[in-house]
Design an enzyme around this catalytic site. Structure first.
Site, PDB file in Angstrom:
ATOM      1  N   HIS A  38      -6.182  -8.742   3.839  1.00  0.00           N
ATOM      2  CA  HIS A  38      -4.740  -8.687   3.603  1.00  0.00           C
ATOM      3  C   HIS A  38      -4.110 -10.073   3.619  1.00  0.00           C
ATOM      4  O   HIS A  38      -4.690 -11.022   4.153  1.00  0.00           O
ATOM      5  CB  HIS A  38      -4.064  -7.828   4.684  1.00  0.00           C
ATOM      6  CG  HIS A  38      -4.541  -6.415   4.743  1.00  0.00           C
ATOM      7  ND1 HIS A  38      -5.719  -6.059   5.383  1.00  0.00           N
ATOM      8  CD2 HIS A  38      -4.008  -5.268   4.225  1.00  0.00           C
ATOM      9  CE1 HIS A  38      -5.894  -4.748   5.255  1.00  0.00           C
ATOM     10  NE2 HIS A  38      -4.869  -4.251   4.572  1.00  0.00           N
ATOM     11  N   HIS A  91      -1.210  -1.558  -6.099  1.00  0.00           N
ATOM     12  CA  HIS A  91      -1.236  -1.073  -4.711  1.00  0.00           C
ATOM     13  C   HIS A  91       0.011  -0.232  -4.421  1.00  0.00           C
ATOM     14  O   HIS A  91       0.457  -0.164  -3.284  1.00  0.00           O
ATOM     15  CB  HIS A  91      -1.338  -2.262  -3.754  1.00  0.00           C
ATOM     16  CG  HIS A  91      -1.865  -1.919  -2.391  1.00  0.00           C
ATOM     17  ND1 HIS A  91      -2.921  -1.055  -2.184  1.00  0.00           N
ATOM     18  CD2 HIS A  91      -1.477  -2.325  -1.143  1.00  0.00           C
ATOM     19  CE1 HIS A  91      -3.166  -0.956  -0.883  1.00  0.00           C
ATOM     20  NE2 HIS A  91      -2.294  -1.703  -0.233  1.00  0.00           N
ATOM     21  N   TYR A 133      -3.569   2.352   2.797  1.00  0.00           N
ATOM     22  CA  TYR A 133      -4.196   2.986   3.965  1.00  0.00           C
ATOM     23  C   TYR A 133      -5.468   3.750   3.588  1.00  0.00           C
ATOM     24  O   TYR A 133      -6.017   4.477   4.422  1.00  0.00           O
ATOM     25  CB  TYR A 133      -3.227   3.953   4.666  1.00  0.00           C
ATOM     26  CG  TYR A 133      -1.836   3.428   4.864  1.00  0.00           C
ATOM     27  CD1 TYR A 133      -1.557   2.477   5.849  1.00  0.00           C
ATOM     28  CD2 TYR A 133      -0.784   3.874   4.066  1.00  0.00           C
ATOM     29  CE1 TYR A 133      -0.271   1.990   6.031  1.00  0.00           C
ATOM     30  CE2 TYR A 133       0.504   3.398   4.239  1.00  0.00           C
ATOM     31  CZ  TYR A 133       0.752   2.452   5.219  1.00  0.00           C
ATOM     32  OH  TYR A 133       2.026   1.971   5.401  1.00  0.00           O
ATOM     33  N   ASP A 171      -4.871  -7.343  -0.161  1.00  0.00           N
ATOM     34  CA  ASP A 171      -3.886  -6.279  -0.293  1.00  0.00           C
ATOM     35  C   ASP A 171      -2.493  -6.713   0.140  1.00  0.00           C
ATOM     36  O   ASP A 171      -2.338  -7.638   0.951  1.00  0.00           O
ATOM     37  CB  ASP A 171      -4.295  -5.082   0.574  1.00  0.00           C
ATOM     38  CG  ASP A 171      -5.414  -4.264  -0.042  1.00  0.00           C
ATOM     39  OD1 ASP A 171      -6.067  -4.756  -0.975  1.00  0.00           O
ATOM     40  OD2 ASP A 171      -5.640  -3.136   0.432  1.00  0.00           O
ATOM     41  N   ASP A 172      -1.502  -5.988  -0.400  1.00  0.00           N
ATOM     42  CA  ASP A 172      -0.106  -5.962   0.082  1.00  0.00           C
ATOM     43  C   ASP A 172       0.775  -7.097  -0.426  1.00  0.00           C
ATOM     44  O   ASP A 172       1.966  -7.117  -0.124  1.00  0.00           O
ATOM     45  CB  ASP A 172      -0.020  -5.920   1.614  1.00  0.00           C
ATOM     46  CG  ASP A 172      -0.661  -4.676   2.196  1.00  0.00           C
ATOM     47  OD1 ASP A 172      -0.874  -3.716   1.429  1.00  0.00           O
ATOM     48  OD2 ASP A 172      -0.950  -4.660   3.403  1.00  0.00           O
ATOM     49  N   HIS A 185       4.154   1.301  -1.083  1.00  0.00           N
ATOM     50  CA  HIS A 185       3.124   1.359  -0.043  1.00  0.00           C
ATOM     51  C   HIS A 185       3.245   2.627   0.807  1.00  0.00           C
ATOM     52  O   HIS A 185       3.244   2.598   2.035  1.00  0.00           O
ATOM     53  CB  HIS A 185       3.190   0.107   0.846  1.00  0.00           C
ATOM     54  CG  HIS A 185       1.867  -0.224   1.494  1.00  0.00           C
ATOM     55  ND1 HIS A 185       1.460   0.311   2.691  1.00  0.00           N
ATOM     56  CD2 HIS A 185       0.860  -1.045   1.108  1.00  0.00           C
ATOM     57  CE1 HIS A 185       0.279  -0.169   3.025  1.00  0.00           C
ATOM     58  NE2 HIS A 185      -0.125  -0.991   2.070  1.00  0.00           N
TER      59      HIS A 185
END
Length: 423
Positions: free
Chosen positions: A301, A197, A239, A146-147, A201
């Site tokens: 992540h 994603h 989240y 992720d991210d 965010h």
């Protein structure tokens, strides 16, 4: 696209004729702009013939919204799609799924509802909704990060390439703009799959319907534009913050599948000092050594060196324990993208595709207005050949060049008809 297929003598004649007729030039531009949808920020013709801005250039960055905040603008097609599904009653109203409130301590409230109520069932709070996918088939482990794209991921991508690991990257749209070079590194490694994603965010339950559409839509758009026109088919809420309203918007407007996770190794705690790297590894490795039913989709992540270390140091254990390790869609032999067949796509499309996917009458979703091997599609290209012949003939008659132009229109029109029949 069309001009690349024309012989030199035909090309010269067509260009000469078009330059002589300003009204016809407008017609050609309109025809190109209508073919295959197009990027909301620039017409269909602007992306053809190598005119898509160079990735990373100021012109390229100007195609996308400001970074790190919910976009305030979107193409009308996205808004129209939202209004359509709202009118059909496919999106829960705010009276049922209220916009959540994010408090200074990081907690959230959902009106009179609990975060684990059926209307919300927030994965980040430990609730598993039947509308989400959080576990893999027995014996399988889905690799996802992720991210990104972010700096710590560079070393991870090198590891993926060296170990021949196929992974899913849930990318933040703003980070693609900011770290486009890292994105290109990942994109050029075989076996990498890209998914959504959101743009900035955010906690998606705290957004309006329009903001949800903009957050998802712009991330899909930048990935499709810069990943050969391949339209994402999966998303993961930041989240794990999601409710039935957000799920419905993402599903009904864009046709995306919601992917959550199980387990959460909490690799993000290490960098901020809330947990040691060894403690995270020990807990994660215990789960990897545990039962293989259900399978695993660990939350991991690229936000820190420590998080990357945890994956690299744990990956050999996945293999030792006999897990079948792969990217997210391959867990179920699903298509990687909305406009590609099952498995890694072999067809590379042009950038600038339309990403809105309205639901068909049978309940399935249309892939896009521009599926196929090019952004125009074979049928559209053939039709354009035919149109070119008709337009050249019209200009020939207008200029009085009946002999040579008559032969030319015949050749081009027949070419277009044969191409249409073949495809």
């Amino acid at each position: 696209m069309l001009l690349n297929f024309l012989p030199v003598f035909l090309l010269a004649e067509v260009m000469s004729a078009v330059q002589a007729a300003p009204l016809l030039q407008d017609g050609v531009k309109s025809l190109f702009d209508r073919a295959g949808g197009g990027h909301p920020s620039w017409g269909g013709s602007a992306r053809r013939g190598g005119k898509f801005p160079e990735i990373g250039s100021p012109e390229w960055k100007a195609l996308y919204p400001p970074l790190d905040v919910p976009p305030t603008d979107m193409p009308q097609a996205w808004l129209d799609a939202l209004r359509s599904v709202e009118a059909q009653g496919l999106i829960p109203p705010l009276s049922v799924n209220p916009i959540s409130t994010l408090w200074p301590d990081g907690s959230r409230s959902y009106g009179d509802l609990s975060g684990i109520s059926p209307e919300i069932c927030n994965n980040g709070l430990g609730c598993g909704s039947p509308l989400d996918t959080s576990v893999a088939p027995e014996g399988m482990l889905g690799v996802s990060q992720d991210d990104g794209p972010l700096g710590p991921g560079v070393r991870l991508y090198e590891y993926f390439e060296a170990q021949n690991i196929s992974a899913t990257h849930f990318y933040v749209g703003s980070n693609v703009v900011r770290n486009y070079g890292i994105f290109l590194q990942a994109r050029n490694i075989p076996g990498q799959h890209f998914a959504v994603h959101t743009w900035s965010h955010q906690y998606t339950t705290s957004l309006t319907n329009e903001q949800v559409v903009a957050e998802i839509g712009w991330t899909m758009q930048i990935l499709a534009d810069n990943n050969f026109g391949l339209i994402p088919a999966h998303w993961r809420p930041p989240y794990g913050d999601v409710d039935n309203r957000v799920r419905a918007i993402v599903r009904e407007v864009f046709g995306l599948k919601t992917i959550t996770w199980n387990p959460d190794p909490q690799d993000y705690f290490v960098h901020v000092g809330l947990k040691s790297k060894q403690a995270v590894k020990d807990e994660f490795e215990a789960r990897v050594r545990g039962p293989k039913s259900p399978g695993l989709i660990p939350l991991e992540h690229v936000t820190s060196v420590e998080a990357v270390d945890i994956f690299i140091e744990t990956y050999p254990l996945f293999l030792e324990e006999g897990w079948n390790v792969t990217n997210i869609p391959d867990l179920w032999s699903e298509a990687w993208y909305k406009n590609s067949p099952s498995g890694e796509p072999s067809t590379r499309l042009d950038p600038g595709v339309s990403i809105v996917s309205p639901r068909r009458s049978d309940g399935t979703f249309a892939a896009s207005a521009t599926g196929g091997g090019s952004s125009l599609g074979q049928m559209e290209c053939s039709h354009m050949l035919l149109w070119a012949g008709v337009m050249v003939g019209a200009v020939g008659a207008w200029k009085g060049r009946s002999g040579r132009m008559g032969a030319l229109v015949g050749a081009v029109a027949i070419w277009g008809l044969v191409s249409t029949w073949k495809h």
